[in-house]
Scaffold this motif. Structure first.
Motif, PDB file in Angstrom:
ATOM      1  N   ARG A   1     -22.262  22.877  39.044  1.00 52.21           N
ATOM      2  CA  ARG A   1     -22.348  23.718  37.842  1.00 52.21           C
ATOM      3  C   ARG A   1     -21.994  25.169  38.148  1.00 52.21           C
TER       4      ARG A   1
ATOM      5  N   PRO B   1     -18.493  27.844  34.836  1.00 52.17           N
ATOM      6  CA  PRO B   1     -19.095  28.115  33.529  1.00 52.17           C
ATOM      7  C   PRO B   1     -18.624  29.452  32.978  1.00 52.17           C
TER       8      PRO B   1
ATOM      9  N   ASN C   1     -31.315  32.904  25.048  1.00 51.56           N
ATOM     10  CA  ASN C   1     -31.985  31.882  24.238  1.00 51.56           C
ATOM     11  C   ASN C   1     -33.194  31.313  24.961  1.00 51.56           C
ATOM     12  N   GLN C   2     -33.048  31.063  26.258  1.00 47.66           N
ATOM     13  CA  GLN C   2     -34.183  30.536  27.010  1.00 47.66           C
ATOM     14  C   GLN C   2     -35.303  31.570  27.104  1.00 47.66           C
ATOM     15  N   GLN C   3     -34.921  32.834  27.253  1.00 48.60           N
ATOM     16  CA  GLN C   3     -35.942  33.891  27.296  1.00 48.60           C
ATOM     17  C   GLN C   3     -36.712  33.950  25.984  1.00 48.60           C
TER      18      GLN C   3
ATOM     19  N   ASP D   1     -25.691  34.044  26.975  1.00 48.79           N
ATOM     20  CA  ASP D   1     -26.307  33.572  25.727  1.00 48.79           C
ATOM     21  C   ASP D   1     -27.405  32.552  26.006  1.00 48.79           C
ATOM     22  N   ARG D   2     -27.149  31.673  26.973  1.00 45.91           N
ATOM     23  CA  ARG D   2     -28.159  30.660  27.294  1.00 45.91           C
ATOM     24  C   ARG D   2     -29.416  31.300  27.883  1.00 45.91           C
ATOM     25  N   VAL D   3     -29.228  32.307  28.741  1.00 41.35           N
ATOM     26  CA  VAL D   3     -30.387  32.997  29.328  1.00 41.35           C
ATOM     27  C   VAL D   3     -31.205  33.698  28.241  1.00 41.35           C
TER      28      VAL D   3
ATOM     29  N   THR E   1     -20.150  34.503  29.431  1.00 44.00           N
ATOM     30  CA  THR E   1     -20.725  34.786  28.108  1.00 44.00           C
ATOM     31  C   THR E   1     -21.687  33.692  27.687  1.00 44.00           C
ATOM     32  N   GLU E   2     -21.270  32.448  27.904  1.00 42.64           N
ATOM     33  CA  GLU E   2     -22.155  31.333  27.538  1.00 42.64           C
ATOM     34  C   GLU E   2     -23.429  31.346  28.363  1.00 42.64           C
ATOM     35  N   LEU E   3     -23.306  31.696  29.656  1.00 43.97           N
ATOM     36  CA  LEU E   3     -24.506  31.756  30.498  1.00 43.97           C
ATOM     37  C   LEU E   3     -25.464  32.841  30.025  1.00 43.97           C
TER      38      LEU E   3
END
Length: 453
Positions: free
Chosen positions: A136, A263, A274-276, A270-272, A266-268
């Motif tokens: 990944r 990966p 969202n997870q936060q 955004d994912r961080v 930008t997506e990472l």
């Protein structure tokens, strides 16, 4: 002089061969027929028979010409052959010496492609179980392609834009021409000597001849043997090569290969984020639930009225203490009675032997009594230990509060009426003081009577 009219077999065969070689129509012939009895020698020569429904023609293609054939000749194929016809003197047969060969109806590149595809499929090269999982978050990426051109530029730009943390290493490689196959295999093998996480193998678009190096069996086997996961990126989306089937993942274009390899930053992010946010919501909800539970606990009956929790235990301790005291005093009174009876019996039995025997019996009984009393006291002390931590009900003052007194004579505690006589002065200790009194009369306890003190 008469000449011999008979010719040797060799001479006749040479004459016939010269006739064949001198005929211009046999020097460059184009023949269509079906292959049979195909034998590929270890030297690279191909021996076969070309036939149709009416005739058969022995033929051979030497290794120098056979290397240019893209497909593998097999019996049953209909082919188009260009060559020359001559006589093979050793067998005396005429045969076709093929210079080029191509399949009838389809191109030789296509046939070679399908033959190799079928061969590798049967060997399990395309089996999904052999596909390696791509990491990944790769740290090191190897790129096997030409050092110049749009393909390498698109790959590097895309990798740096999407995931600048990865270190990209370019392995300059020939991707078309006669030396391309060897160059691709060497670059793949060189990359496997280093700890790369993923490898991109590919080039830009081109004709089937330009892309043909990626359809060679040697390249396919190098990809299959690679311990590093490989993404193939050969040509455009409509181009498909053997390397695409063998690789662990196929990308339509070099740019797409770079996107599949890493990966998106930008997506990472955004994912961080969202997870936060999700973790914040989970922790907030958890805190609210715990606060609600804490409020319920603090307002519940045990915490609101803590004394009610230990109130029943206090009552049980007091009852146990009273019961224990009664049992102890009863046991002591019974022991006193037994001793008094023994004293009276000894007084009535004057003989020395009986006195000694009685003393021995008394000593034995006294030991048993002491052991029994000690054992009983130890047992009762164990029962009383938990209650004595909170209660002081067994103090002498507490006993006196219940009406008990302690008589003293000359500083010694009076335990029996045998210790006093009429006219003796006694001090009686009570709860709130001491009473001095004079004994006027002693009244012994008769059988059947009982007192509590």
């Amino acid at each position: 002089m008469t000449s011999d009219p008979y010719l040797s077999v060799k001479a006749l065969t040479k004459y016939i061969k010269k006739k064949f070689d001198a005929d211009p129509h046999l020097r460059d012939v184009y023949v269509k027929g079906e292959l049979s009895n195909v034998k590929i020698h270890t030297s690279g020569h191909i021996y076969f028979t070309l036939k149709d429904s009416s005739a058969r023609l022995p033929a051979v293609m030497f290794a120098a010409n056979a290397r240019a054939v893209k497909f593998k000749p097999e019996s049953g194929m209909t082919v188009l052959i260009r060559g020359d016809v001559s006589v093979y003197e050793a067998s005396g047969q005429y045969q076709l010496y093929a210079q080029s060969m191509q399949p009838d109806g389809i191109g030789d590149y296509y046939l070679a492609f399908e033959q190799l595809k079928k061969k590798l499929y049967e060997e399990g090269f395309f089996n999904p179980s052999h596909k390696k999982q791509l990491p990944r978050f790769p740290d090191k990426i190897a790129v096997v392609t030409a050092p110049t051109g749009a393909a390498v530029r698109d790959i590097v730009i895309t990798l740096n834009r999407r995931y600048p943390l990865a270190k990209v290493t370019i392995f300059p490689t020939l991707v078309q021409g006669e030396q391309a196959t060897r160059s691709i295999v060497q670059s793949i093998q060189a990359a496997n000597k280093t700890d790369f996480d993923v490898m991109i193998v590919g080039r830009g678009g081109g004709s089937i001849e330009d892309l043909w190096a990626f359809n060679e069996e040697a390249v396919a086997r190098a990809i299959f043997d690679s311990r590093i996961p490989i993404i193939s990126a050969v040509g455009h989306e409509t181009d498909t090569t053997i390397a695409d089937f063998v690789a662990d993942l196929r990308a339509a274009t070099p740019t797409a290969a770079a996107e599949l390899a890493v990966p998106s930053r930008t997506e990472l992010l955004d994912r961080v984020i969202n997870q936060q946010s999700g973790m914040y919501r989970v922790i907030t909800n958890l805190l609210e639930r715990e606060k609600t539970a804490l409020r319920k606990l603090t307002t519940s009956m045990p915490f609101a009225y803590p004394d009610r929790l230990y109130r029943p235990f206090i009552e049980r301790v007091e009852r146990a203490t009273d019961s224990l005291q009664r049992e102890v005093f009863q046991h002591l009174n019974r022991s006193r009675e037994r001793h008094a009876n023994m004293d009276r019996q000894l007084a009535n039995r004057i003989p020395t032997q009986r006195i000694r025997q009685s003393q021995a019996d008394i000593s034995q009984l006294q030991k048993r009594l002491e052991q029994s009393a000690l054992q009983s006291m130890n047992t009762n002390k164990m029962k009383l230990s938990s209650a004595m931590r909170t209660l002081d009900a067994l103090s002498p003052l507490k006993l006196m509060e219940r009406g008990y007194t302690i008589p003293y004579k000359d500083g010694d505690v009076v335990k029996s009426i045998q210790q006093v006589r009429a006219g003796d002065e006694l001090k009686v200790t009570m709860q709130d003081g001491t009473v001095e009194t004079t004994v006027t009369k002693t009244i012994p306890i008769t059988k059947g009577e009982h007192t509590d003190g």
